[in-house]
Design a protein around this motif. Structure first.
Motif, mmCIF file in Angstrom:
data_model
loop_
_atom_site.group_PDB
_atom_site.id
_atom_site.type_symbol
_atom_site.label_atom_id
_atom_site.label_comp_id
_atom_site.label_asym_id
_atom_site.label_seq_id
_atom_site.Cartn_x
_atom_site.Cartn_y
_atom_site.Cartn_z
ATOM 1 N N HIS A 1 -12.860 3.635 3.380
ATOM 2 C CA HIS A 1 -11.390 3.021 3.668
ATOM 3 C C HIS A 1 -10.514 3.243 2.750
ATOM 4 O O HIS A 1 -9.462 3.407 3.038
ATOM 5 C CB HIS A 1 -11.662 1.419 3.786
ATOM 6 N N GLY B 1 -1.294 -1.365 11.058
ATOM 7 C CA GLY B 1 -1.912 -0.744 10.185
ATOM 8 C C GLY B 1 -1.558 0.683 9.957
ATOM 9 O O GLY B 1 -1.700 1.174 8.924
ATOM 10 N N LYS C 1 -9.248 6.478 12.445
ATOM 11 C CA LYS C 1 -10.607 5.650 12.728
ATOM 12 C C LYS C 1 -11.414 6.661 11.995
ATOM 13 O O LYS C 1 -12.521 6.113 11.288
ATOM 14 C CB LYS C 1 -10.903 4.965 13.972
ATOM 15 N N ASP D 1 2.066 7.333 14.587
ATOM 16 C CA ASP D 1 0.972 6.792 14.794
ATOM 17 C C ASP D 1 0.035 7.920 14.361
ATOM 18 O O ASP D 1 -0.078 9.144 14.764
ATOM 19 C CB ASP D 1 0.252 6.370 16.048
ATOM 20 N N LEU D 2 -0.956 7.608 13.179
ATOM 21 C CA LEU D 2 -2.016 8.609 12.807
ATOM 22 C C LEU D 2 -2.816 8.964 13.965
ATOM 23 O O LEU D 2 -3.402 7.970 14.315
ATOM 24 C CB LEU D 2 -2.470 8.195 11.530
ATOM 25 N N ASP D 3 -3.254 10.428 13.930
ATOM 26 C CA ASP D 3 -4.188 10.819 14.996
ATOM 27 C C ASP D 3 -5.453 10.371 14.476
ATOM 28 O O ASP D 3 -5.951 10.717 13.470
ATOM 29 C CB ASP D 3 -3.838 12.036 15.382
ATOM 30 N N HIS D 4 -6.436 9.821 15.348
ATOM 31 C CA HIS D 4 -7.932 9.695 15.025
ATOM 32 C C HIS D 4 -7.969 9.203 13.397
ATOM 33 O O HIS D 4 -8.987 9.612 13.017
ATOM 34 C CB HIS D 4 -8.677 11.048 15.159
ATOM 35 N N ARG E 1 6.440 0.617 7.688
ATOM 36 C CA ARG E 1 5.268 0.649 8.089
ATOM 37 C C ARG E 1 5.105 -0.666 8.768
ATOM 38 O O ARG E 1 5.265 -1.767 8.425
ATOM 39 C CB ARG E 1 4.086 0.478 7.127
ATOM 40 N N LEU F 1 0.777 -1.307 -0.080
ATOM 41 C CA LEU F 1 -0.108 -0.108 0.133
ATOM 42 C C LEU F 1 0.952 1.299 -0.038
ATOM 43 O O LEU F 1 0.817 2.163 -0.835
ATOM 44 C CB LEU F 1 -0.973 0.066 1.182
ATOM 45 N N LYS G 1 -0.137 10.920 22.578
ATOM 46 C CA LYS G 1 -1.612 10.864 22.238
ATOM 47 C C LYS G 1 -2.276 11.367 23.474
ATOM 48 O O LYS G 1 -3.265 11.946 23.312
ATOM 49 C CB LYS G 1 -1.769 9.232 22.048
ATOM 50 N N ASN H 1 -11.619 6.656 8.368
ATOM 51 C CA ASN H 1 -12.202 5.677 7.674
ATOM 52 C C ASN H 1 -13.681 5.745 7.684
ATOM 53 O O ASN H 1 -14.229 5.381 6.872
ATOM 54 C CB ASN H 1 -11.780 4.245 8.093
ATOM 55 N N LEU I 1 -3.090 7.062 4.284
ATOM 56 C CA LEU I 1 -1.838 6.289 4.770
ATOM 57 C C LEU I 1 -0.659 6.523 3.568
ATOM 58 O O LEU I 1 0.571 6.749 3.896
ATOM 59 C CB LEU I 1 -2.089 4.937 4.647
HETATM 60 N N1 LIG Z 1 -8.065 2.520 5.323
HETATM 61 C C1 LIG Z 1 -7.423 1.966 6.203
HETATM 62 N N2 LIG Z 1 -7.730 1.966 7.491
HETATM 63 C C2 LIG Z 1 -6.753 1.102 8.167
HETATM 64 C C3 LIG Z 1 -5.748 0.674 7.941
HETATM 65 N N3 LIG Z 1 -5.259 -0.192 8.849
HETATM 66 C C4 LIG Z 1 -5.839 0.264 9.948
HETATM 67 N N4 LIG Z 1 -6.572 0.962 9.702
HETATM 68 C C5 LIG Z 1 -7.829 1.858 10.575
HETATM 69 O O1 LIG Z 1 -7.081 2.224 11.428
HETATM 70 C C6 LIG Z 1 -7.904 2.556 12.705
HETATM 71 C C7 LIG Z 1 -7.131 2.868 13.688
HETATM 72 O O2 LIG Z 1 -7.954 3.230 14.807
HETATM 73 P P1 LIG Z 1 -7.655 3.529 16.329
HETATM 74 O O3 LIG Z 1 -6.585 2.334 16.582
HETATM 75 O O4 LIG Z 1 -8.887 3.326 17.151
HETATM 76 O O5 LIG Z 1 -6.869 4.675 16.278
HETATM 77 P P2 LIG Z 1 -7.148 6.356 16.027
HETATM 78 O O6 LIG Z 1 -8.582 6.223 15.346
HETATM 79 O O7 LIG Z 1 -6.392 6.535 15.228
HETATM 80 O O8 LIG Z 1 -7.153 6.904 17.246
HETATM 81 P P3 LIG Z 1 -5.723 7.236 18.014
HETATM 82 O O9 LIG Z 1 -4.658 6.495 17.533
HETATM 83 O O10 LIG Z 1 -6.089 7.323 19.508
HETATM 84 O O11 LIG Z 1 -5.469 8.661 17.577
HETATM 85 C C8 LIG Z 1 -8.893 1.726 12.642
HETATM 86 O O12 LIG Z 1 -10.228 2.351 12.021
HETATM 87 C C9 LIG Z 1 -8.253 0.641 11.496
HETATM 88 O O13 LIG Z 1 -9.537 0.091 10.549
HETATM 89 C C10 LIG Z 1 -5.663 0.186 6.413
HETATM 90 O O14 LIG Z 1 -4.595 -0.302 6.079
HETATM 91 N N5 LIG Z 1 -6.420 1.149 5.663
#
Ligand SMILES: Nc1nc2c(ncn2[C@@H]2O[C@H](COP(=O)(O)OP(=O)(O)OP(=O)(O)O)[C@@H](O)[C@H]2O)c(=O)[nH]1
Length: 611
Positions: free
Chosen positions: A491, A520, A483, A478-481, A517, A445, A592, A486, A498
């Motif tokens: 997605h 996720g 989720k 780590d990316l913030d929020h 990487r 990816l 975080k 998505n 990403l």
């Molecule tokens: N689109 C996409 N989403 C991914 C991938 N891998 C992981 N995710 C998503 O990344 C999100 C991680 O969410 P959380 O662990 O709750 O963290 P967050 O929402 O970034 O919150 P914080 O980390 O606390 O800031 C989840 O919704 C996963 O589905 C990917 O390869 N593609």
């Protein structure tokens, strides 16, 4: 071609030269030795004939001399008869007259008695009065003389070790009648040999008919008056009157010469055989002959041995040549490059056609084999042992990945240690491997290295930091929020975000850094030779870069993404990266928790980071 190279390397032409030299000289030597042997055998044989002829001549001369001595003694007896006949004629026969006759004759003939007997067998006169007279013998002689007055009658009788000889001759008066008889007695027949000088091993036998009269040496097995033991099986020798005979008495073969002794004015004769043992004159010749023969046998054995050795060597050489031809053919037809290299200086000794085709003149004999490597020093690591290594080699078409097998082989002669090198072109496999490696290590990816690659790199870099030593910084991102992205935009939009963030991370990394990487929406960076402060600076710069890069989604929406980071440093006492990662993870958690979009440095003992 291989054959020529081998010839050059092993000096086989020199061996060939030596062989052809031997091939021609050995038959000449054999011919010379054979002719020498022939000449020496012929010489020895001729020498034997000469030795025999010389011995026959010598014995012949000796017999003549001996016969003349015996003859002179017999002449004395003849003279005694004629002197006595004279005395009878003048009627002066008396003991005194006869004594004077014996004294005047041969003093050598000891016990030489002349007696005259009358018709009535009465002793008329004698040169010496004997105490014991063999009356029967005298009677027998007188009788014989009376019957045959014209001849001298002889009787030989055995004595005490010596024989006795009687000679009797009748005397006729003026009317032709037998009146008296003269008897000459020789009381020691051996005295007939007085004056003869015979060497040791020489034998003389005087005999009348088959009766022994006297003999030298005085053998007890050959008594006087006995049968003459000279064998009938006589073999003629080279000189007239000489012959070989073996006496049954001692079984010894002798070379004899025979002479006649005349008595009674030539009307009768005795025989004298003089001979000596053939061993006495043959032994020297025989010794020389056997020495010659021994030498000839040794020479013949040596030549035969040389001939067979040469034949065997020729056979081995032709077998070896056949095997060399087969080996050369195999080598020349082998599709893979094969070379023989001197282990010491790395010089190429021989190379097959496939090698020359692949490397050109660089692979010719005498060229340095290390020059065929893309990195010349690679040879150092492999040249002194049996190895199987993958290496890059400089062919006519550029660098090619090769699987190289080296094996030490026995070197002929004093060429030193040699290596048999076989090469297999594995460039295709290497390319496939590289592709597989890349695919396995890459995140499809973001096209950043994945967790597997990150772990391998972490192991390599921590080892390096520990050994040098140097500082190795770790950043966890780590990316913030995320989720929400998505959830809000789907997605695919999340994937796009990403990808953009990954690109920014890659942009922030130096060439020596590793950015991967590892989960996720989690990333990590390893920064060699980087302190905690420098890593914090890098992290803040990246954080600002992400925050300041709006991301355009497919539906036209623009979003701003932020990232949080935890920074730590690897401590050289730690076995691996895990502890540093855990500290960075804790710092990230803190970032975080304290509101996100920030960088938190792990509270590590910085001073000890590079210890
Ligand atoms: N689109 C996409 N989403 C991914 C991938 N891998 C992981 N995710 C998503 O990344 C999100 C991680 O969410 P959380 O662990 O709750 O963290 P967050 O929402 O970034 O919150 P914080 O980390 O606390 O800031 C989840 O919704 C996963 O589905 C990917 O390869 N593609």
């Amino acid at each position: 071609m291989i054959k020529d190279q081998l010839g050059l390397a092993l000096g086989s032409s020199r061996t060939r030269e030596r062989m052809s030299w031997l091939k021609w000289t050995l038959p000449v030597l054999v011919a010379l030795a054979c002719s020498n042997i022939g000449v020496r055998v012929w010489q020895s044989w001729k020498e034997r004939a000469d030795v025999e002829a010389l011995a026959a001549n010598r014995v012949s001369v000796l017999a003549t001399l001996s016969a003349s001595i015996v003859q002179s003694h017999i002449s004395s007896i003849d003279a005694a008869f004629s002197l006595t006949t004279g005395a009878i004629g003048s009627q002066t026969v008396s003991d005194d007259t006869l004594g004077k006759i014996t004294q005047s004759l041969n003093p050598l003939l000891r016990d030489f008695v002349v007696s005259v007997y009358g018709n009535d067998d009465r002793l008329m006169a004698t040169s010496r009065r004997l105490q014991h007279v063999d009356a029967p013998t005298i009677a027998s002689l007188l009788e014989s003389a009376g019957k045959q007055p014209s001849v001298t009658h002889v009787i030989v009788l055995p004595g005490d070790g010596e024989g006795v000889l009687y000679f009797a001759k009748a005397h006729l008066d003026g009317a032709g009648r037998h009146d008296v008889t003269t008897i000459v007695t020789l009381r020691m027949t051996q005295s007939l040999f007085v004056g003869m000088n015979l060497a040791t091993h020489t034998m003389a036998i005087l005999h009348v008919g088959d009766q022994v009269i006297a003999r030298i040496p005085p053998l007890p097995g050959m008594p006087i008056a006995s049968f003459v033991p000279l064998g009938q099986e006589r073999r003629h020798a080279s000189v007239l009157g000489t012959y070989y005979s073996t006496l049954p008495l001692d079984g010894q073969e002798r070379l004899f010469a025979q002479r006649d002794i005349l008595l009674d004015s030539g009307r009768q004769h005795w025989r004298l055989d003089v001979g000596y043992a053939v061993d006495t004159y043959r032994s020297a010749w025989r010794r020389g002959f056997y020495l010659n023969l021994g030498a000839m046998v040794i020479v013949a054995a040596l030549l035969l041995g040389g001939y067979f050795m040469l034949r065997r060597e020729r056979q081995i050489r032709s077998e070896r040549a056949a095997w060399t031809r087969i080996t050369n053919m195999i080598l020349e037809n082998m599709p893979m490059p094969v070379l023989v290299v001197a282990a010491g200086d790395g010089a190429i000794i021989l190379a097959n056609d496939a090698s020359l085709g692949l490397f050109g003149a660089m692979a010719s004999p005498g060229q340095p084999f290390p020059n065929l490597f893309t990195v010349v020093s690679a040879w150092e690591a492999i040249h002194d042992s049996d190895v199987s290594e993958t290496t890059s080699m400089q062919t006519r078409n550029g660098p090619v990945d090769m699987l190289m097998r080296c094996r030490e082989i026995d070197s002929p002669g004093n060429l030193g240690s040699m290596l048999l090198v076989t090469l297999t072109d594995i460039s295709e496999q290497a390319q496939q491997m590289r592709q597989l490696q890349t695919a396995a290590d890459l995140d499809p990816l973001t096209e950043l290295p994945n967790r597997r690659y990150f772990d391998n790199a972490a192991e390599r870099l921590t080892t390096m930091a520990r050994e040098q030593p140097s500082s190795l910084a770790v950043i966890e991102l780590d990316l913030d929020h995320f989720k929400r992205v998505n959830d809000s935009y789907g997605h695919a939009a999340g994937d796009r975000v990403l990808g953009v963030v990954a690109k920014l991370i890659r942009g922030a990394a130096r060439e020596a850094d590793v950015a991967a990487r590892i989960g996720g929406e989690e990333f990590a960076m390893l920064l060699p030779d980087t302190s905690l402060e420098q890593a914090e600076t890098v992290a803040n710069r990246l954080r600002r870069s992400v925050e300041g890069t709006p991301i355009l989604l497919e539906d036209g929406t623009t979003i701003v993404q932020t990232i949080s980071m935890g920074v730590s440093v690897y401590l050289s006492r730690e076995p691996g990266i895990d502890a540093a990662l855990a500290r960075a993870d804790a710092a990230l958690y803190e970032a975080k928790a304290s509101g996100r979009n920030r960088v938190v440095v792990a509270p590590a003992d910085v001073a000890s980071a590079a210890d």
